[in-house]
Motif scaffolding. Structure first.
Motif, PDB file in Angstrom:
ATOM      1  N   LEU A   1      13.928  -0.597  -0.831  1.00  0.00           N
ATOM      2  CA  LEU A   1      12.485  -0.749  -1.029  1.00  0.00           C
ATOM      3  C   LEU A   1      11.890   0.599  -1.431  1.00  0.00           C
ATOM      4  O   LEU A   1      12.294   1.632  -0.901  1.00  0.00           O
ATOM      5  CB  LEU A   1      11.801  -1.221   0.260  1.00  0.00           C
ATOM      6  CG  LEU A   1      12.109  -2.633   0.731  1.00  0.00           C
ATOM      7  CD1 LEU A   1      11.367  -2.914   2.038  1.00  0.00           C
ATOM      8  CD2 LEU A   1      11.755  -3.660  -0.309  1.00  0.00           C
ATOM      9  N   PRO A   2      10.939   0.583  -2.345  1.00  0.00           N
ATOM     10  CA  PRO A   2      10.316   1.851  -2.736  1.00  0.00           C
ATOM     11  C   PRO A   2       9.467   2.418  -1.585  1.00  0.00           C
ATOM     12  O   PRO A   2       8.833   1.679  -0.845  1.00  0.00           O
ATOM     13  CB  PRO A   2       9.436   1.470  -3.931  1.00  0.00           C
ATOM     14  CG  PRO A   2       9.231   0.002  -3.830  1.00  0.00           C
ATOM     15  CD  PRO A   2      10.403  -0.558  -3.103  1.00  0.00           C
TER      16      PRO A   2
ATOM     17  N   ASN B   1       4.081   0.579   1.617  1.00  0.00           N
ATOM     18  CA  ASN B   1       5.277   0.293   2.403  1.00  0.00           C
ATOM     19  C   ASN B   1       5.415   1.244   3.584  1.00  0.00           C
ATOM     20  O   ASN B   1       5.834   0.842   4.673  1.00  0.00           O
ATOM     21  CB  ASN B   1       6.530   0.342   1.526  1.00  0.00           C
ATOM     22  CG  ASN B   1       6.608  -0.848   0.586  1.00  0.00           C
ATOM     23  OD1 ASN B   1       5.909  -1.847   0.763  1.00  0.00           O
ATOM     24  ND2 ASN B   1       7.445  -0.746  -0.415  1.00  0.00           N
TER      25      ASN B   1
ATOM     26  N   ALA C   1       7.065  -5.093  -5.168  1.00  0.00           N
ATOM     27  CA  ALA C   1       7.914  -4.447  -4.168  1.00  0.00           C
ATOM     28  C   ALA C   1       7.273  -3.202  -3.575  1.00  0.00           C
ATOM     29  O   ALA C   1       7.674  -2.744  -2.506  1.00  0.00           O
ATOM     30  CB  ALA C   1       9.275  -4.101  -4.769  1.00  0.00           C
ATOM     31  N   GLY C   2       6.274  -2.660  -4.241  1.00  0.00           N
ATOM     32  CA  GLY C   2       5.603  -1.477  -3.732  1.00  0.00           C
ATOM     33  C   GLY C   2       4.538  -1.777  -2.694  1.00  0.00           C
ATOM     34  O   GLY C   2       4.007  -0.843  -2.079  1.00  0.00           O
ATOM     35  N   SER C   3       4.212  -3.076  -2.490  1.00  0.00           N
ATOM     36  CA  SER C   3       3.155  -3.396  -1.531  1.00  0.00           C
ATOM     37  C   SER C   3       3.482  -4.579  -0.618  1.00  0.00           C
ATOM     38  O   SER C   3       3.120  -4.550   0.564  1.00  0.00           O
ATOM     39  CB  SER C   3       1.844  -3.674  -2.262  1.00  0.00           C
ATOM     40  OG  SER C   3       2.000  -4.770  -3.145  1.00  0.00           O
TER      41      SER C   3
ATOM     42  N   TRP D   1      -3.841  -3.256  -1.063  1.00  0.00           N
ATOM     43  CA  TRP D   1      -2.750  -2.762  -1.905  1.00  0.00           C
ATOM     44  C   TRP D   1      -2.028  -3.913  -2.595  1.00  0.00           C
ATOM     45  O   TRP D   1      -1.684  -3.821  -3.766  1.00  0.00           O
ATOM     46  CB  TRP D   1      -1.740  -1.972  -1.073  1.00  0.00           C
ATOM     47  CG  TRP D   1      -1.991  -0.493  -1.019  1.00  0.00           C
ATOM     48  CD1 TRP D   1      -2.222   0.341  -2.072  1.00  0.00           C
ATOM     49  CD2 TRP D   1      -2.026   0.324   0.144  1.00  0.00           C
ATOM     50  NE1 TRP D   1      -2.392   1.629  -1.632  1.00  0.00           N
ATOM     51  CE2 TRP D   1      -2.277   1.651  -0.266  1.00  0.00           C
ATOM     52  CE3 TRP D   1      -1.865   0.075   1.506  1.00  0.00           C
ATOM     53  CZ2 TRP D   1      -2.361   2.709   0.619  1.00  0.00           C
ATOM     54  CZ3 TRP D   1      -1.951   1.130   2.374  1.00  0.00           C
ATOM     55  CH2 TRP D   1      -2.200   2.435   1.937  1.00  0.00           C
TER      56      TRP D   1
ATOM     57  N   THR E   1       6.561   3.616  -1.133  1.00  0.00           N
ATOM     58  CA  THR E   1       5.169   3.740  -1.576  1.00  0.00           C
ATOM     59  C   THR E   1       4.264   3.911  -0.366  1.00  0.00           C
ATOM     60  O   THR E   1       4.680   3.703   0.784  1.00  0.00           O
ATOM     61  CB  THR E   1       4.740   2.475  -2.337  1.00  0.00           C
ATOM     62  OG1 THR E   1       4.834   1.363  -1.428  1.00  0.00           O
ATOM     63  CG2 THR E   1       5.624   2.211  -3.559  1.00  0.00           C
TER      64      THR E   1
END
Length: 180
Positions: free
Chosen positions: A37-38, A43, A109-111, A102, A40
């Motif tokens: 997972l990124p 996340n 995938a960033g939120s 967000w 961010t």
């Protein structure tokens, strides 16, 4: 309901505490390392909310372990847990609202995982401070089927703490109460 020995209760509480603490780096490694997972802001905010609740849970189980060390011992840090109960709820609400923002602004995938972590943190909060949501033994499941959701252990301890402050010291700890 079976009566559990003090040594069994101690082992169970110690295991619960260390599993909660172990889950923080484990979950970080799984989600951000293995799954990829990124990292961010969304996340990380969600994961931090989740991690904080796991640490609160570990602290509670360690305090409970200390409580059973002697008769009549009140829950160590009960006042801190009472303050945590009140202060964490609005922080979780603000965090989840920010995460929803967000997700709306930058879906993907960033939120979305951050929102999932945040919602899981809310469930952990409910599990510790309101009603027990985790039923992991046969005895727990039988209780759930016959009586429904039970009040969370920490919620019960905080109620005892409130009452004891109003009228004096509480009664001795009963090891069997860990299963009520």
């Amino acid at each position: 309901m079976r009566h559990r020995s003090r040594s069994w209760v101690r082992r169970r509480l110690r295991s619960l505490a260390w599993l909660e603490l172990f889950n923080v780096p484990l979950q970080a490694a799984v989600w951000f390392g293995v799954v990829g997972l990124p990292m961010t802001a969304a996340n990380m905010v969600g994961f931090t909310m989740f991690a904080v609740l796991l640490v609160v849970g570990a602290g509670y189980w360690l305090a409970k372990l200390r409580q059973i060390s002697g008769p009549g011992v009140s829950l160590p840090g009960a006042g801190v847990f009472a303050v945590t109960r009140v202060t964490v709820a609005p922080l979780l609400a603000v965090g989840v609202l920010a995460l929803v923002g967000w997700v709306v602004a930058v879906p993907g995938a960033g939120s979305w995982p951050g929102l999932g972590f945040g919602l899981f943190a809310v469930l952990e909060y409910v599990n510790y401070f309101h009603v027990q949501l985790m039923y992991d033994t046969g005895e727990d499941v039988r209780y759930l089927r016959s009586h429904g959701l039970r009040r969370a252990h920490l919620a019960r301890d905080l109620a005892v703490h409130r009452k004891s402050r109003q009228r004096g010291p509480e009664t001795a700890f009963d090891p069997a109460s860990i299963h009520r």
